[in-house]
Write a protein that holds these residues in place. Structure first.
Motif, PDB file in Angstrom:
ATOM      1  N   VAL A 188       0.859  -1.185   0.000  1.00  0.00           N
ATOM      2  CA  VAL A 188       0.000   0.000   0.000  1.00  0.00           C
ATOM      3  C   VAL A 188       0.893   1.232   0.000  1.00  0.00           C
ATOM      4  O   VAL A 188       1.894   1.286   0.724  1.00  0.00           O
ATOM      5  CB  VAL A 188      -0.944  -0.003   1.219  1.00  0.00           C
ATOM      6  CG1 VAL A 188      -1.904   1.175   1.156  1.00  0.00           C
ATOM      7  CG2 VAL A 188      -1.730  -1.313   1.272  1.00  0.00           C
ATOM      8  N   TYR A 189       0.518   2.240  -0.790  1.00  0.00           N
ATOM      9  CA  TYR A 189       1.404   3.362  -1.039  1.00  0.00           C
ATOM     10  C   TYR A 189       0.937   4.641  -0.341  1.00  0.00           C
ATOM     11  O   TYR A 189       0.869   5.713  -0.934  1.00  0.00           O
ATOM     12  CB  TYR A 189       1.538   3.577  -2.547  1.00  0.00           C
ATOM     13  CG  TYR A 189       1.968   2.330  -3.271  1.00  0.00           C
ATOM     14  CD1 TYR A 189       2.960   1.499  -2.751  1.00  0.00           C
ATOM     15  CD2 TYR A 189       1.370   1.949  -4.468  1.00  0.00           C
ATOM     16  CE1 TYR A 189       3.352   0.342  -3.402  1.00  0.00           C
ATOM     17  CE2 TYR A 189       1.765   0.796  -5.135  1.00  0.00           C
ATOM     18  CZ  TYR A 189       2.747  -0.003  -4.593  1.00  0.00           C
ATOM     19  OH  TYR A 189       3.140  -1.153  -5.232  1.00  0.00           O
ATOM     20  N   ASN A 190       0.601   4.515   0.938  1.00  0.00           N
ATOM     21  CA  ASN A 190       0.246   5.698   1.726  1.00  0.00           C
ATOM     22  C   ASN A 190       1.377   6.099   2.673  1.00  0.00           C
ATOM     23  O   ASN A 190       1.168   6.880   3.589  1.00  0.00           O
ATOM     24  CB  ASN A 190      -1.053   5.460   2.513  1.00  0.00           C
ATOM     25  CG  ASN A 190      -1.015   4.191   3.355  1.00  0.00           C
ATOM     26  OD1 ASN A 190       0.063   3.680   3.678  1.00  0.00           O
ATOM     27  ND2 ASN A 190      -2.181   3.674   3.718  1.00  0.00           N
ATOM     28  N   GLY A 191       2.559   5.555   2.430  1.00  0.00           N
ATOM     29  CA  GLY A 191       3.715   5.861   3.273  1.00  0.00           C
ATOM     30  C   GLY A 191       4.675   6.827   2.617  1.00  0.00           C
ATOM     31  O   GLY A 191       4.297   7.644   1.768  1.00  0.00           O
ATOM     32  N   MET A 192       5.961   6.723   2.973  1.00  0.00           N
ATOM     33  CA  MET A 192       6.953   7.720   2.567  1.00  0.00           C
ATOM     34  C   MET A 192       7.902   7.234   1.474  1.00  0.00           C
ATOM     35  O   MET A 192       8.298   7.996   0.600  1.00  0.00           O
ATOM     36  CB  MET A 192       7.767   8.147   3.792  1.00  0.00           C
ATOM     37  CG  MET A 192       6.947   8.747   4.918  1.00  0.00           C
ATOM     38  SD  MET A 192       6.422  10.411   4.582  1.00  0.00           S
ATOM     39  CE  MET A 192       7.742  11.344   5.349  1.00  0.00           C
ATOM     40  N   ILE A 193       8.318   5.950   1.511  1.00  0.00           N
ATOM     41  CA  ILE A 193       9.263   5.417   0.533  1.00  0.00           C
ATOM     42  C   ILE A 193       8.482   4.506  -0.409  1.00  0.00           C
ATOM     43  O   ILE A 193       8.269   3.330  -0.117  1.00  0.00           O
ATOM     44  CB  ILE A 193      10.415   4.653   1.209  1.00  0.00           C
ATOM     45  CG1 ILE A 193      11.051   5.475   2.323  1.00  0.00           C
ATOM     46  CG2 ILE A 193      11.454   4.240   0.175  1.00  0.00           C
ATOM     47  CD1 ILE A 193      11.736   6.740   1.859  1.00  0.00           C
ATOM     48  N   VAL A 194       8.034   5.049  -1.524  1.00  0.00           N
ATOM     49  CA  VAL A 194       7.102   4.334  -2.392  1.00  0.00           C
ATOM     50  C   VAL A 194       7.708   4.144  -3.780  1.00  0.00           C
ATOM     51  O   VAL A 194       8.682   4.801  -4.143  1.00  0.00           O
ATOM     52  CB  VAL A 194       5.763   5.099  -2.508  1.00  0.00           C
ATOM     53  CG1 VAL A 194       5.125   5.265  -1.139  1.00  0.00           C
ATOM     54  CG2 VAL A 194       5.973   6.458  -3.176  1.00  0.00           C
ATOM     55  N   PRO A 195       7.127   3.250  -4.598  1.00  0.00           N
ATOM     56  CA  PRO A 195       7.600   3.108  -5.980  1.00  0.00           C
ATOM     57  C   PRO A 195       7.041   4.219  -6.865  1.00  0.00           C
ATOM     58  O   PRO A 195       6.107   4.928  -6.485  1.00  0.00           O
ATOM     59  CB  PRO A 195       7.043   1.745  -6.393  1.00  0.00           C
ATOM     60  CG  PRO A 195       5.796   1.612  -5.580  1.00  0.00           C
ATOM     61  CD  PRO A 195       6.106   2.266  -4.256  1.00  0.00           C
ATOM     62  N   VAL A 196       7.617   4.347  -8.025  1.00  0.00           N
ATOM     63  CA  VAL A 196       7.090   5.248  -9.044  1.00  0.00           C
ATOM     64  C   VAL A 196       6.397   4.398 -10.097  1.00  0.00           C
ATOM     65  O   VAL A 196       7.027   3.548 -10.736  1.00  0.00           O
ATOM     66  CB  VAL A 196       8.212   6.090  -9.679  1.00  0.00           C
ATOM     67  CG1 VAL A 196       7.682   6.886 -10.867  1.00  0.00           C
ATOM     68  CG2 VAL A 196       8.814   7.029  -8.647  1.00  0.00           C
ATOM     69  N   SER A 197       5.098   4.576 -10.228  1.00  0.00           N
ATOM     70  CA  SER A 197       4.316   3.775 -11.173  1.00  0.00           C
ATOM     71  C   SER A 197       3.038   4.529 -11.479  1.00  0.00           C
ATOM     72  O   SER A 197       2.863   5.691 -11.086  1.00  0.00           O
ATOM     73  CB  SER A 197       3.993   2.405 -10.564  1.00  0.00           C
ATOM     74  OG  SER A 197       3.057   2.540  -9.506  1.00  0.00           O
ATOM     75  N   SER A 198       2.119   3.854 -12.168  1.00  0.00           N
ATOM     76  CA  SER A 198       0.832   4.483 -12.465  1.00  0.00           C
ATOM     77  C   SER A 198       0.004   4.696 -11.204  1.00  0.00           C
ATOM     78  O   SER A 198      -0.959   5.465 -11.214  1.00  0.00           O
ATOM     79  CB  SER A 198       0.051   3.613 -13.456  1.00  0.00           C
ATOM     80  OG  SER A 198      -0.196   2.326 -12.898  1.00  0.00           O
ATOM     81  N   LYS A 199       0.399   4.019 -10.105  1.00  0.00           N
ATOM     82  CA  LYS A 199      -0.390   4.110  -8.874  1.00  0.00           C
ATOM     83  C   LYS A 199       0.232   5.029  -7.827  1.00  0.00           C
ATOM     84  O   LYS A 199      -0.415   5.355  -6.832  1.00  0.00           O
ATOM     85  CB  LYS A 199      -0.579   2.712  -8.270  1.00  0.00           C
ATOM     86  CG  LYS A 199      -1.433   1.801  -9.136  1.00  0.00           C
ATOM     87  CD  LYS A 199      -1.690   0.485  -8.443  1.00  0.00           C
ATOM     88  CE  LYS A 199      -2.599  -0.409  -9.297  1.00  0.00           C
ATOM     89  NZ  LYS A 199      -2.889  -1.702  -8.631  1.00  0.00           N
ATOM     90  N   SER A 200       1.470   5.413  -8.001  1.00  0.00           N
ATOM     91  CA  SER A 200       2.105   6.267  -6.988  1.00  0.00           C
ATOM     92  C   SER A 200       3.265   7.024  -7.605  1.00  0.00           C
ATOM     93  O   SER A 200       3.815   6.631  -8.637  1.00  0.00           O
ATOM     94  CB  SER A 200       2.603   5.421  -5.805  1.00  0.00           C
ATOM     95  OG  SER A 200       3.585   4.502  -6.239  1.00  0.00           O
ATOM     96  N   ASN A 201       3.614   8.104  -6.961  1.00  0.00           N
ATOM     97  CA  ASN A 201       4.767   8.904  -7.346  1.00  0.00           C
ATOM     98  C   ASN A 201       5.622   9.163  -6.115  1.00  0.00           C
ATOM     99  O   ASN A 201       5.144   9.069  -4.978  1.00  0.00           O
ATOM    100  CB  ASN A 201       4.321  10.236  -7.953  1.00  0.00           C
ATOM    101  CG  ASN A 201       3.645  10.066  -9.298  1.00  0.00           C
ATOM    102  OD1 ASN A 201       4.244   9.555 -10.235  1.00  0.00           O
ATOM    103  ND2 ASN A 201       2.385  10.478  -9.392  1.00  0.00           N
ATOM    104  N   ALA A 202       6.886   9.485  -6.335  1.00  0.00           N
ATOM    105  CA  ALA A 202       7.765   9.819  -5.212  1.00  0.00           C
ATOM    106  C   ALA A 202       7.141  10.954  -4.395  1.00  0.00           C
ATOM    107  O   ALA A 202       6.522  11.870  -4.938  1.00  0.00           O
ATOM    108  CB  ALA A 202       9.139  10.215  -5.733  1.00  0.00           C
TER     109      ALA A 202
END
Length: 327
Positions: A188-202
Motif C-alpha cells: 500500500v502506497y500511503n507511506g513515505m518510501i514508495v515506488p514510481v508507477s501508475s499508482k504512486s509517485n515519489a
C-alpha cells in the motif's frame, strides 16, 4: 631454641576456594550491568545510524525535490531483464559513498537474478557500515549466484523503508483505500518510501498531510523471527536477489528493502510475510523491548513492541488524518 609456631605465608585450599567463589559472585553480579551498558552503547550507535539515514533522505529531498523512491516497473524478458536500484542506492552520495555511486550505470538488472548487471563488481565490494545495526546477530553479507555475473557477495542491511500501512492509519482492522498492489501480499502506497508507477509517485514532504513528526520513513529488521516450532528465521526485506541494492521486481511485483505495515512488531507468518521478497514483512529489532524508527523530520524514536497497533499503522500512513496519541 625458639619453640614458637612459624608464620604461614600461603593460602589454604579452603581459603583459595572461598576467594574464587567471591570473585565468581562479583562477576555474576557485574556481568548483566556490563552487558546492559554495551547494549545501551549499541542502541545509541543504531540511533545515530538511523539519524544519518534520515538526514540523507532530507538532503536527497533538498536536491531532487522529492523523497528517494524504491522502484519503477520492470521491463524486458529473462536474459535481458531491467530492474532498478533500491532507495538505499539513491542515498549513497548523501552518506559519503560517492566513490561507489559515481561508478554505477543505471541500467540492467540490479537484482542480478534474471539479467546481467554492469554494476556487479562494484556492488560486490560495496559495504556501508551505517546501514547495519551493531546489535544485530544477522549476517552482514551473503553470496548470490547471478544470471550473468558469476557469484557475488553482497551486503544485507538492517534498515527498511516504509511504503505505508495495509490498514488505514490509526486503525487496526479497517483496510486502507489507498493505492496498492497485490502481489506476494499487499503493498500500500500511503507511506513515505514508495515506488514510481501508475499508482504512486515519489513523495514530497509538503504532501505529508499528517505531518513529518507523525509519520515514519524508516525502521528496523535487525533480528531473527521465530516460527511456530521455535526455529530462527532471517526474513529481512534485504534478503532476496540483489540484497540491499535491488528494488525487487519493481512496482506491482515482489519488493526489496521496503515493507508495508500489516502486522505487529516481530510477528511471524501470515499473508505477505512468508519469504524475504514478500511485501508485508514486519519490523523486528535486536534491541530489547521494541524498534527504533526514523520519522519524517529525521528524528529517531524508540517504539515499544507493546505499542497500540493502531499507533503503528498511524505512523506508517502519511495521510490518515487521525491523532496518534501517546507512544
Amino acid at each position: 631454641m625458639d619453640s614458637r609456631t612459624p608464620r604461614r605465608h600461603a593460602f589454604t585450599l579452603v581459603e583459595l576456594l572461598v576467594v574464587i567463589a567471591i570473585i565468581g559472585v562479583l562477576i555474576a553480579l557485574l556481568l548483566p550491568a556490563v552487558q546492559q551498558a554495551r547494549e545501551a552503547a549499541r542502541r545509541i550507535q543504531c540511533t545515530n545510524n538511523q539519524k544519518q539515514i534520515g538526514l540523507a533522505i532530507h538532503n536527497y529531498h533538498d536536491t531532487f525535490g522529492k523523497l528517494p523512491y524504491n522502484a519503477v516497473p520492470q521491463s524486458g524478458s529473462v536474459g535481458d531483464r531491467q530492474r532498478g536500484p533500491s532507495w538505499l542506492v539513491r542515498l549513497l552520495p548523501f552518506v559519503e559513498q560517492n566513490s561507489a555511486y559515481d561508478q554505477f550505470v543505471f541500467t540492467g538488472d540490479w537484482t542480478m537474478q534474471d539479467g546481467p548487471s554492469p554494476n556487479a563488481a562494484v556492488l560486490g565490494l560495496l559495504r556501508v557500515p551505517g546501514f547495519n545495526c551493531p546489535s544485530s546477530p544477522l549476517p552482514e553479507t551473503e553470496k548470490q549466484n547471478t544470471n550473468a555475473n558469476g557469484e557475488v557477495e553482497l551486503q544485507l542491511v538492517n534498515y527498511v523503508g516504509i511504503t505505508g500501512s495495509y490498514w488505514q492509519g490509526g486503525t487496526s482492522n479497517v483496510v486502507s483505500t489507498s493505492q496498492q498492489d497485490s502481489s506476494y501480499g499487499d503493498a500500500v502506497y500511503n507511506g513515505m518510501i514508495v515506488p514510481v508507477s501508475s499508482k504512486s509517485n515519489a513523495i514530497r514532504l509538503a504532501t505529508v498531510s499528517d505531518g513529518t513528526t507523525n509519520t515514519m520513513m524508516v525502521s528496523e529488521q535487525s533480528d531473527y523471527f521465530y516460527n511456530a516450532s521455535g526455529a530462527k528465521v532471517d526474513r529481512r526485506s534485504s534478503g532476496h536477489a540483489g540484497k540491499s541494492w535491488g528494488n525487487g521486481g519493481g512496482a506491482g511485483s515482489w519488493t526489496a528493502n521496503v515493507t508495508t505495515v500489516r502486522y505487529a512488531i516481530a510477528t511471524e507468518g501470515g499473508t505477505g510475510n512468508g519469504a524475504d521478497y514478500h511485501v508485508n514483512i514486519p519490523l523486528v529489532s535486536a534491541h530489547p523491548g521494541g524498534v527504533l524508527i526514523t520519522q519524517g523530520d529525521a528524528s529517531v524514536r524508540f517504539l515499544a513492541e507493546t505499542v497500540n497497533f493502531a499507533i503503528l499503522t498511524g505512523l506508517a500512513d502519511r495521510q490518515d488524518g487521525n491523532v496518534l496519541g501517546e507512544f
